[in-house]
Design a protein around this motif. Structure first.
Motif, PDB file in Angstrom:
ATOM      1  N   GLU A  50       3.344  10.316  -7.388  1.00 12.35           N
ATOM      2  CA  GLU A  50       4.262  10.721  -8.469  1.00 12.35           C
ATOM      3  C   GLU A  50       3.505  10.842  -9.799  1.00 12.35           C
ATOM      4  OE1 GLU A  50       7.290  11.688  -8.027  1.00 12.35           O
ATOM      5  OE2 GLU A  50       8.612  11.134  -9.699  1.00 12.35           O
ATOM      6  N   VAL A  51       2.577   9.915 -10.047  1.00 11.58           N
ATOM      7  CA  VAL A  51       1.806   9.983 -11.301  1.00 11.58           C
ATOM      8  C   VAL A  51       0.984  11.272 -11.316  1.00 11.58           C
ATOM      9  CG1 VAL A  51      -0.040   8.914 -12.673  1.00 11.58           C
ATOM     10  CG2 VAL A  51       1.717   7.476 -11.615  1.00 11.58           C
ATOM     11  N   ARG A  52       0.363  11.599 -10.194  1.00 10.13           N
ATOM     12  CA  ARG A  52      -0.458  12.826 -10.136  1.00 10.13           C
ATOM     13  C   ARG A  52       0.399  14.068 -10.351  1.00 10.13           C
ATOM     14  NH1 ARG A  52      -3.273  10.282  -5.566  1.00 10.13           N
ATOM     15  NH2 ARG A  52      -5.144   9.356  -6.466  1.00 10.13           N
ATOM     16  N   ARG A  53       1.594  14.068  -9.737  1.00 11.56           N
ATOM     17  CA  ARG A  53       2.474  15.237  -9.895  1.00 11.56           C
ATOM     18  C   ARG A  53       2.831  15.446 -11.363  1.00 11.56           C
ATOM     19  NH1 ARG A  53       7.454  16.337  -6.195  1.00 11.56           N
ATOM     20  NH2 ARG A  53       8.245  14.318  -6.851  1.00 11.56           N
ATOM     21  N   LEU A  54       3.148  14.324 -12.032  1.00  8.53           N
ATOM     22  CA  LEU A  54       3.560  14.446 -13.432  1.00  8.53           C
ATOM     23  C   LEU A  54       2.372  14.704 -14.358  1.00  8.53           C
ATOM     24  CD1 LEU A  54       6.308  11.692 -13.409  1.00  8.53           C
ATOM     25  CD2 LEU A  54       6.665  14.103 -13.914  1.00  8.53           C
ATOM     26  N   ALA A  55       1.167  14.390 -13.880  1.00  5.04           N
ATOM     27  CA  ALA A  55      -0.035  14.616 -14.686  1.00  5.04           C
ATOM     28  C   ALA A  55      -0.612  15.997 -14.424  1.00  5.04           C
ATOM     29  CB  ALA A  55      -1.073  13.547 -14.373  1.00  5.04           C
ATOM     30  N   HIS A  56       0.077  16.760 -13.598  1.00  2.98           N
ATOM     31  CA  HIS A  56      -0.429  18.034 -13.102  1.00  2.98           C
ATOM     32  C   HIS A  56      -0.884  18.978 -14.218  1.00  2.98           C
ATOM     33  CE1 HIS A  56      -0.828  21.205 -10.221  1.00  2.98           C
ATOM     34  NE2 HIS A  56      -0.143  21.998 -11.008  1.00  2.98           N
ATOM     35  N   ALA A  57      -0.124  19.009 -15.310  1.00  2.00           N
ATOM     36  CA  ALA A  57      -0.456  19.965 -16.367  1.00  2.00           C
ATOM     37  C   ALA A  57      -1.426  19.391 -17.403  1.00  2.00           C
ATOM     38  CB  ALA A  57       0.831  20.440 -17.048  1.00  2.00           C
ATOM     39  N   LEU A  58      -1.840  18.146 -17.186  1.00  2.79           N
ATOM     40  CA  LEU A  58      -2.852  17.555 -18.083  1.00  2.79           C
ATOM     41  C   LEU A  58      -4.215  17.809 -17.441  1.00  2.79           C
ATOM     42  CD1 LEU A  58      -1.101  14.117 -18.690  1.00  2.79           C
ATOM     43  CD2 LEU A  58      -1.691  15.718 -20.502  1.00  2.79           C
ATOM     44  N   ARG A  80       0.824  -1.192   0.000  1.00  3.81           N
ATOM     45  CA  ARG A  80       0.000   0.000   0.000  1.00  3.81           C
ATOM     46  C   ARG A  80       0.877   1.269   0.000  1.00  3.81           C
ATOM     47  NH1 ARG A  80      -4.637   1.172   1.758  1.00  3.81           N
ATOM     48  NH2 ARG A  80      -4.790   3.326   2.340  1.00  3.81           N
ATOM     49  N   GLU A  81       1.974   1.231   0.796  1.00  2.21           N
ATOM     50  CA  GLU A  81       2.864   2.397   0.864  1.00  2.21           C
ATOM     51  C   GLU A  81       3.419   2.728  -0.521  1.00  2.21           C
ATOM     52  OE1 GLU A  81       2.266   0.948   4.715  1.00  2.21           O
ATOM     53  OE2 GLU A  81       2.913  -0.156   2.981  1.00  2.21           O
ATOM     54  N   LEU A  82       3.860   1.686  -1.199  1.00  2.00           N
ATOM     55  CA  LEU A  82       4.437   1.928  -2.516  1.00  2.00           C
ATOM     56  C   LEU A  82       3.355   2.428  -3.472  1.00  2.00           C
ATOM     57  CD1 LEU A  82       7.067   1.763  -4.119  1.00  2.00           C
ATOM     58  CD2 LEU A  82       6.368  -0.489  -4.900  1.00  2.00           C
ATOM     59  N   ALA A  83       2.157   1.833  -3.382  1.00  2.00           N
ATOM     60  CA  ALA A  83       1.058   2.261  -4.265  1.00  2.00           C
ATOM     61  C   ALA A  83       0.745   3.744  -4.031  1.00  2.00           C
ATOM     62  CB  ALA A  83      -0.167   1.395  -4.019  1.00  2.00           C
ATOM     63  N   ASP A  84       0.775   4.169  -2.770  1.00  2.00           N
ATOM     64  CA  ASP A  84       0.510   5.586  -2.469  1.00  2.00           C
ATOM     65  C   ASP A  84       1.576   6.481  -3.087  1.00  2.00           C
ATOM     66  OD1 ASP A  84      -1.835   5.268  -1.059  1.00  2.00           O
ATOM     67  OD2 ASP A  84      -0.814   4.964   0.872  1.00  2.00           O
ATOM     68  N   GLN A  85       2.836   6.061  -2.941  1.00  2.00           N
ATOM     69  CA  GLN A  85       3.934   6.857  -3.520  1.00  2.00           C
ATOM     70  C   GLN A  85       3.812   6.960  -5.029  1.00  2.00           C
ATOM     71  OE1 GLN A  85       7.898   5.444  -2.632  1.00  2.00           O
ATOM     72  NE2 GLN A  85       7.322   5.088  -0.512  1.00  2.00           N
ATOM     73  N   VAL A  86       3.464   5.811  -5.641  1.00  2.00           N
ATOM     74  CA  VAL A  86       3.352   5.787  -7.103  1.00  2.00           C
ATOM     75  C   VAL A  86       2.236   6.724  -7.547  1.00  2.00           C
ATOM     76  CG1 VAL A  86       2.664   4.342  -9.070  1.00  2.00           C
ATOM     77  CG2 VAL A  86       4.363   3.504  -7.440  1.00  2.00           C
ATOM     78  N   SER A  87       1.075   6.649  -6.869  1.00  2.00           N
ATOM     79  CA  SER A  87      -0.045   7.515  -7.248  1.00  2.00           C
ATOM     80  C   SER A  87       0.350   8.987  -7.135  1.00  2.00           C
ATOM     81  CB  SER A  87      -1.249   7.257  -6.344  1.00  2.00           C
ATOM     82  OG  SER A  87      -1.719   5.959  -6.561  1.00  2.00           O
TER      83      SER A  87
END
Ligand code: AMP
Length: 458
Positions: free
Chosen positions: A89-97, A80-87
């Motif tokens: 990072e994905v959200r941060r990189l999707a920020h401008a979409l 779960r910890e890793l899944a939270d971190q991954v989400s």
């Protein structure tokens, strides 16, 4: 150091990277992003801290069509910890979409909550295999439209017992997809998953900074006809306890092994044309120190997992950087220092120089030593004896050790590794004790049964 700008990412992704402050790529990103962005299945050996998350997140986001409200990316994580971190990072990189929906779906949260949040399909789902499978089986999560599948920390997922859940998740996925696999180590189980899930994957191995200093790499420009002599001289100079010599072809494997053997080296050859049993025996004899040198082709060496390999020598430079890194990564493991030597024909020097980027430092070129030939190579410490009885005969390593030290009078310190297979067994024994063991065991019995024993090789 390579800039992200080289990748030609879309404006929103480039903008997000700039916003977070990522300018240059980490080595894992520089190596993995080109195949990932080209749509290739990719297997990446990388640890936490390497920047692996951004590497696959950029892969996911670069093919995402935000206008389509269907699930397009699925990331499987061990915890779960890793899944939270991954989400995150994905959200941060999707920020401008615009409006990218990322959902984290892990066990430990009431199922009801997940079922409710799935009323609106996410673009990307990140979670642990058990919960994702549960949601798929209920029809709440519909992965038929995914374009990208990511397995993060695949080795840990297997360690945590997710093999079965993984297998079942796969049954729900579309076959036309890109599969990215990340793992800190690539044991057989992970290789197996890659074989089942990936199509013609590009392998990316980063010998990371901590490991890199532990592998001393040297390159030698040698005329091809002088390579056998240079190889023998290097082996005499370094005198490694165990070394694997890689060749690019079967013919070269045979020729190099024959020439080393003629020079008095204790050597075994391993190539793809050998049958399963001969390969198994060769690997076993090398691992139990019945030979100091193994000459191998890349394909044949796939199953080679020998701890503490002192040296890797590339008799031929590998055809690509991935293979080179894979070869040299077999030495210097677990904090031990390793040496990787590469012989290059003059026309192969440019191929070596192309490795420079991937290795992260300038290559060290040296001149091969001249052998004075005054000292004979050392023989291997052990020889392997084969017994025609095994697990089926209820034979255990202790029985073999007992027979040798009891009836045959061999000191326990002269007995090395014992491997018991269903119908045969192998025992490494100090060279000096071979004849005596064979003689004594000729009429001896183990567990009341007469067991035939013979010596493999010399
Ligand atoms: P990871 O290996 O994915 O867990 O990432 C390790 C850390 O490196 C995370 O904190 C990231 O935010 C950070 N990171 C990833 N890529 C870069 C980059 N290109 N430049 C600087 N930091 C990065």
């Amino acid at each position: 150091m390579k800039a992200f700008a080289e990748l030609g990412l879309s404006a929103p992704l480039a903008q997000a990277l700039a916003g977070i402050g990522y300018e240059t790529m980490t080595p894992v990103q520089a190596a993995a992003l080109p195949p990932i962005l080209a749509g290739r299945d990719t297997i990446v050996q990388a640890r936490t801290g390497s920047g692996k998350t951004a590497a696959f997140a950029l892969g996911l986001l670069s093919v995402l069509d935000v206008g389509v409200a269907r699930m397009q990316g699925l990331v499987l994580c061990p915890t779960r910890e890793l899944a939270d971190q991954v989400s995150r990072e994905v959200r941060r990189l999707a920020h401008a979409l615009p409006n990218v929906k990322v959902l984290t779906l892990c066990g430990g949260v009431p199922l009801r909550a997940h079922l409710a949040s799935l009323a609106h399909e996410p673009h990307i789902a990140v979670g642990t295999p058990g919960r994702l499978l549960d949601l798929m089986q209920r029809g709440a999560l519909r992965p038929a439209t995914i374009k990208t599948l990511v397995l993060d920390e695949a080795d840990r997922m297997l360690d945590m017992g997710f093999a079965d859940a993984l297998r079942q998740v796969m049954g729900h996925l579309p076959s036309a997809r890109q599969t990215l696999l990340f793992s800190a180590t690539i044991p057989d189980g992970v290789r197996d998953i890659s074989r089942k899930l990936q199509r013609d994957p590009v392998a990316v191995t980063i010998v990371d900074e901590a490991d890199e200093v532990l592998i001393e790499q040297r390159f030698f420009e040698v005329d091809p006809v002088a390579k056998p002599v240079a190889l023998a001289a290097l082996l005499q100079m370094y005198r490694p306890e165990s070394a694997v010599v890689f060749c690019n072809t079967r013919e070269a494997v045979r020729a190099v092994a024959a020439s080393l053997s003629a020079g008095g080296f204790s050597v075994l050859a391993l190539h793809g044309e050998m049958d399963q049993r001969a390969r198994e025996e060769t690997l076993l004899r090398f691992a139990n120190h019945s030979a100091n040198i193994l000459v191998a082709s890349d394909v044949a060496a796939r199953g080679l997992d020998i701890a503490g390999l002192a040296m890797v020598i590339n008799f031929d430079i590998a055809n690509d950087a991935d293979t080179h890194l894979h070869r040299i990564g077999r030495t210097g493991r677990a904090g031990r220092r390793g040496v990787a030597l590469t012989l290059c024909a003059p026309w192969e020097v440019s191929r070596a120089n192309a490795l420079e980027d991937r290795c992260g430092s300038a290559l060290q070129w040296s001149v091969p030593p001249v052998s004075r030939g005054e000292e004979a190579p050392s023989p291997a410490r052990f020889v392997t004896l084969m017994l025609d009885a095994g697990k089926q005969d209820k034979l255990r390593p202790g029985d073999i050790l007992g027979a040798l030290t009891g009836d045959a009078g061999v000191p326990a310190s002269a007995v090395g590794k014992i491997d018991v297979f269903p119908s045969r067994s192998y025992v490494a024994i100090d060279r000096e004790w071979r004849d005596r063991s064979l003689q004594r065991m000729q009429h001896g019995k183990i567990k009341g049964r007469k067991v035939r024993m013979r010596s493999l090789g010399s």
